[in-house]
Design a protein around this motif. Structure first.
Motif, PDB file in Angstrom:
ATOM      1  N   SER A 176     -11.507  -4.260 -13.205  1.00 13.71           N
ATOM      2  CA  SER A 176     -10.900  -2.904 -12.781  1.00 13.71           C
ATOM      3  C   SER A 176      -9.609  -2.241 -13.450  1.00 13.71           C
ATOM      4  O   SER A 176      -9.236  -3.366 -14.061  1.00 13.71           O
ATOM      5  CB  SER A 176     -10.725  -3.034 -11.382  1.00 13.71           C
ATOM      6  OG  SER A 176      -9.570  -3.812 -11.109  1.00 13.71           O
ATOM      7  N   TRP A 177      -9.676  -0.987 -13.626  1.00 13.41           N
ATOM      8  CA  TRP A 177      -8.614  -0.668 -14.330  1.00 13.41           C
ATOM      9  C   TRP A 177      -7.843   0.420 -13.039  1.00 13.41           C
ATOM     10  O   TRP A 177      -8.744   1.082 -12.204  1.00 13.41           O
ATOM     11  CB  TRP A 177      -8.934   0.302 -15.419  1.00 13.41           C
ATOM     12  CG  TRP A 177      -9.354  -0.538 -16.525  1.00 13.41           C
ATOM     13  CD1 TRP A 177      -8.361  -0.666 -17.844  1.00 13.41           C
ATOM     14  CD2 TRP A 177     -10.301  -1.277 -16.930  1.00 13.41           C
ATOM     15  NE1 TRP A 177      -8.988  -1.441 -18.721  1.00 13.41           N
ATOM     16  CE2 TRP A 177     -10.021  -1.868 -18.065  1.00 13.41           C
ATOM     17  CE3 TRP A 177     -11.405  -1.740 -16.028  1.00 13.41           C
ATOM     18  CZ2 TRP A 177     -11.313  -2.918 -18.650  1.00 13.41           C
ATOM     19  CZ3 TRP A 177     -12.501  -2.617 -16.697  1.00 13.41           C
ATOM     20  CH2 TRP A 177     -12.260  -3.254 -17.902  1.00 13.41           C
ATOM     21  N   TYR A 178      -6.816   0.633 -13.382  1.00 11.05           N
ATOM     22  CA  TYR A 178      -6.042   1.372 -12.132  1.00 11.05           C
ATOM     23  C   TYR A 178      -4.886   2.318 -12.861  1.00 11.05           C
ATOM     24  O   TYR A 178      -4.022   1.834 -13.678  1.00 11.05           O
ATOM     25  CB  TYR A 178      -5.214   0.550 -11.280  1.00 11.05           C
ATOM     26  CG  TYR A 178      -4.887   1.111  -9.836  1.00 11.05           C
ATOM     27  CD1 TYR A 178      -4.128   2.093  -9.837  1.00 11.05           C
ATOM     28  CD2 TYR A 178      -5.501   0.908  -8.771  1.00 11.05           C
ATOM     29  CE1 TYR A 178      -3.670   2.862  -8.648  1.00 11.05           C
ATOM     30  CE2 TYR A 178      -5.196   1.409  -7.447  1.00 11.05           C
ATOM     31  CZ  TYR A 178      -4.355   2.516  -7.609  1.00 11.05           C
ATOM     32  OH  TYR A 178      -4.305   3.151  -6.262  1.00 11.05           O
ATOM     33  N   VAL A 179      -5.047   3.593 -12.573  1.00 11.98           N
ATOM     34  CA  VAL A 179      -3.985   4.486 -13.151  1.00 11.98           C
ATOM     35  C   VAL A 179      -3.085   4.766 -12.104  1.00 11.98           C
ATOM     36  O   VAL A 179      -3.348   5.481 -10.987  1.00 11.98           O
ATOM     37  CB  VAL A 179      -4.626   5.733 -13.834  1.00 11.98           C
ATOM     38  CG1 VAL A 179      -3.803   6.791 -14.345  1.00 11.98           C
ATOM     39  CG2 VAL A 179      -5.656   5.387 -14.976  1.00 11.98           C
ATOM     40  N   ILE A 180      -1.778   4.703 -12.307  1.00  7.88           N
ATOM     41  CA  ILE A 180      -0.890   4.781 -11.070  1.00  7.88           C
ATOM     42  C   ILE A 180       0.060   6.189 -11.766  1.00  7.88           C
ATOM     43  O   ILE A 180       0.504   6.042 -12.682  1.00  7.88           O
ATOM     44  CB  ILE A 180       0.187   3.568 -11.054  1.00  7.88           C
ATOM     45  CG1 ILE A 180      -0.674   2.534 -10.305  1.00  7.88           C
ATOM     46  CG2 ILE A 180       1.408   4.067 -10.049  1.00  7.88           C
ATOM     47  CD1 ILE A 180       0.066   1.107 -10.228  1.00  7.88           C
ATOM     48  N   GLY A 181      -0.186   7.089 -10.694  1.00  8.41           N
ATOM     49  CA  GLY A 181       1.002   8.388 -11.059  1.00  8.41           C
ATOM     50  C   GLY A 181       2.029   7.814 -10.149  1.00  8.41           C
ATOM     51  O   GLY A 181       2.373   7.781  -8.932  1.00  8.41           O
ATOM     52  N   THR A 182       3.319   7.640 -10.974  1.00  8.96           N
ATOM     53  CA  THR A 182       4.541   7.266 -10.415  1.00  8.96           C
ATOM     54  C   THR A 182       5.267   8.513  -9.576  1.00  8.96           C
ATOM     55  O   THR A 182       5.994   8.172  -8.775  1.00  8.96           O
ATOM     56  CB  THR A 182       5.400   6.943 -11.635  1.00  8.96           C
ATOM     57  OG1 THR A 182       5.698   7.965 -12.566  1.00  8.96           O
ATOM     58  CG2 THR A 182       4.988   5.644 -12.385  1.00  8.96           C
ATOM     59  N   GLY A 183       4.539   9.809 -10.017  1.00  7.85           N
ATOM     60  CA  GLY A 183       5.208  10.720  -8.769  1.00  7.85           C
ATOM     61  C   GLY A 183       4.213  11.156  -7.697  1.00  7.85           C
ATOM     62  O   GLY A 183       4.417  12.082  -7.195  1.00  7.85           O
ATOM     63  N   ASP A 184       3.369  10.255  -7.306  1.00 13.56           N
ATOM     64  CA  ASP A 184       2.424  10.330  -6.540  1.00 13.56           C
ATOM     65  C   ASP A 184       3.185  10.551  -5.101  1.00 13.56           C
ATOM     66  O   ASP A 184       3.946   9.760  -4.681  1.00 13.56           O
ATOM     67  CB  ASP A 184       1.512   9.409  -6.504  1.00 13.56           C
ATOM     68  CG  ASP A 184       0.188   9.705  -5.597  1.00 13.56           C
ATOM     69  OD1 ASP A 184       0.399  10.382  -4.475  1.00 13.56           O
ATOM     70  OD2 ASP A 184      -1.035   9.067  -5.778  1.00 13.56           O
ATOM     71  N   GLN A 185       3.043  11.464  -4.332  1.00 10.60           N
ATOM     72  CA  GLN A 185       3.488  11.728  -2.740  1.00 10.60           C
ATOM     73  C   GLN A 185       2.532  11.529  -1.909  1.00 10.60           C
ATOM     74  O   GLN A 185       3.041  11.849  -0.793  1.00 10.60           O
ATOM     75  CB  GLN A 185       4.077  13.196  -3.025  1.00 10.60           C
ATOM     76  CG  GLN A 185       5.428  13.289  -4.011  1.00 10.60           C
ATOM     77  CD  GLN A 185       5.955  14.646  -3.664  1.00 10.60           C
ATOM     78  OE1 GLN A 185       6.195  15.188  -2.848  1.00 10.60           O
ATOM     79  NE2 GLN A 185       6.260  15.320  -5.109  1.00 10.60           N
ATOM     80  N   ILE A 186       1.338  11.259  -2.187  1.00 13.43           N
ATOM     81  CA  ILE A 186       0.405  10.878  -1.263  1.00 13.43           C
ATOM     82  C   ILE A 186       0.259   9.508  -0.921  1.00 13.43           C
ATOM     83  O   ILE A 186       0.143   8.864   0.120  1.00 13.43           O
ATOM     84  CB  ILE A 186      -0.942  11.519  -1.621  1.00 13.43           C
ATOM     85  CG1 ILE A 186      -0.890  13.043  -1.568  1.00 13.43           C
ATOM     86  CG2 ILE A 186      -2.187  11.012  -0.745  1.00 13.43           C
ATOM     87  CD1 ILE A 186      -0.564  13.840  -0.483  1.00 13.43           C
ATOM     88  N   ALA A 235      -3.350  -2.480  -6.815  1.00 10.99           N
ATOM     89  CA  ALA A 235      -3.716  -2.808  -8.396  1.00 10.99           C
ATOM     90  C   ALA A 235      -3.726  -4.433  -8.522  1.00 10.99           C
ATOM     91  O   ALA A 235      -4.690  -5.081  -8.961  1.00 10.99           O
ATOM     92  CB  ALA A 235      -3.211  -2.199  -9.211  1.00 10.99           C
ATOM     93  N   LYS A 236      -2.440  -4.933  -7.985  1.00 12.64           N
ATOM     94  CA  LYS A 236      -2.325  -6.527  -8.294  1.00 12.64           C
ATOM     95  C   LYS A 236      -3.297  -7.184  -7.545  1.00 12.64           C
ATOM     96  O   LYS A 236      -4.094  -8.072  -8.043  1.00 12.64           O
ATOM     97  CB  LYS A 236      -0.910  -6.591  -8.000  1.00 12.64           C
ATOM     98  CG  LYS A 236      -0.604  -8.120  -8.135  1.00 12.64           C
ATOM     99  CD  LYS A 236       0.968  -8.454  -7.449  1.00 12.64           C
ATOM    100  CE  LYS A 236       1.223  -9.836  -7.795  1.00 12.64           C
ATOM    101  NZ  LYS A 236       2.568 -10.287  -7.343  1.00 12.64           N
ATOM    102  N   ARG A 237      -3.453  -6.828  -6.349  1.00 11.46           N
ATOM    103  CA  ARG A 237      -4.628  -7.435  -5.272  1.00 11.46           C
ATOM    104  C   ARG A 237      -5.954  -7.292  -6.275  1.00 11.46           C
ATOM    105  O   ARG A 237      -6.693  -8.356  -6.163  1.00 11.46           O
ATOM    106  CB  ARG A 237      -4.587  -6.822  -3.833  1.00 11.46           C
ATOM    107  CG  ARG A 237      -5.461  -7.440  -3.268  1.00 11.46           C
ATOM    108  CD  ARG A 237      -5.836  -6.774  -1.895  1.00 11.46           C
ATOM    109  NE  ARG A 237      -6.651  -7.389  -0.977  1.00 11.46           N
ATOM    110  CZ  ARG A 237      -7.147  -6.503   0.084  1.00 11.46           C
ATOM    111  NH1 ARG A 237      -6.868  -5.667   0.483  1.00 11.46           N
ATOM    112  NH2 ARG A 237      -8.076  -7.303   1.021  1.00 11.46           N
ATOM    113  N   ALA A 238      -6.332  -6.416  -6.749  1.00 14.76           N
ATOM    114  CA  ALA A 238      -7.931  -6.349  -7.367  1.00 14.76           C
ATOM    115  C   ALA A 238      -7.852  -6.858  -8.945  1.00 14.76           C
ATOM    116  O   ALA A 238      -8.824  -6.920  -9.523  1.00 14.76           O
ATOM    117  CB  ALA A 238      -7.978  -4.728  -7.687  1.00 14.76           C
ATOM    118  N   GLY A 239      -6.490  -7.484  -9.438  1.00 18.60           N
ATOM    119  CA  GLY A 239      -6.285  -7.889 -10.915  1.00 18.60           C
ATOM    120  C   GLY A 239      -6.760  -6.890 -11.750  1.00 18.60           C
ATOM    121  O   GLY A 239      -7.120  -7.014 -12.956  1.00 18.60           O
ATOM    122  N   SER A 240      -6.257  -5.613 -11.451  1.00 17.88           N
ATOM    123  CA  SER A 240      -6.724  -4.296 -12.334  1.00 17.88           C
ATOM    124  C   SER A 240      -5.706  -4.662 -13.549  1.00 17.88           C
ATOM    125  O   SER A 240      -4.382  -4.883 -13.391  1.00 17.88           O
ATOM    126  CB  SER A 240      -6.251  -3.252 -11.732  1.00 17.88           C
ATOM    127  OG  SER A 240      -7.196  -2.965 -10.319  1.00 17.88           O
TER     128      SER A 240
END
Length: 136
Positions: free
Chosen positions: A79-89, A99-104
């Motif tokens: 899996s791949w995970y894109v993290i928005g560092t400005g996410d307010q949700i 993401a860490k749990r999924a090994g992404s």
């Protein structure tokens, strides 16, 4: 709410409009409030695009806030995970933990919850990386 629920507000009516109004049941429809869309969900978009996001949203079911999703695909496929560092949700630290749990394979960018709309180039690049990796 279930243990994997990302919604951490004590009163969902502060974030959602309930349809029909009144005490919610599992099938009550949830719509993001205008204030939620404009101040936290659609950050990075201009006012016209925020209005479009608000007007075209599909409802979620109140019961879905606590419903488990079943066996996650990341248990058996990369899996791949894109993290928005400005996410307010969904707070970025919560996303990092997921993401860490999924090994992404993680990519972070300075975007909000709708980074796929505000920075489609980064999103596309990550999708292309995932597609190339799956062909190998």
């Amino acid at each position: 709410m279930g243990p994997d629920s990302a919604l951490s507000v004590p009163d969902p009516t502060t974030v959602f409009d309930l349809v029909p109004a009144g005490p919610p049941t599992a099938t009550t429809d949830l719509y993001l409030k205008t204030s939620t869309v404009f101040t936290s969900f659609a950050t990075g978009l201009d006012a016209d695009d925020k209005a479009m996001v608000y007007a075209t949203q599909r409802p979620g079911a109140f019961g879905g806030l606590a419903e488990m999703s079943g066996i996650p695909a990341w248990r058996t496929i990369p899996s791949w995970y894109v993290i928005g560092t400005g996410d307010q949700i969904i707070p970025p630290d919560v996303q990092r933990a997921m993401a860490k749990r999924a090994g992404s394979k993680v990519t972070e960018f300075d975007e909000g919850h709708l980074g796929l709309m505000t920075d489609p180039t980064t999103t596309t690049r990550v999708i292309e990386q995932a597609a190339k990796a799956s062909v190998r």
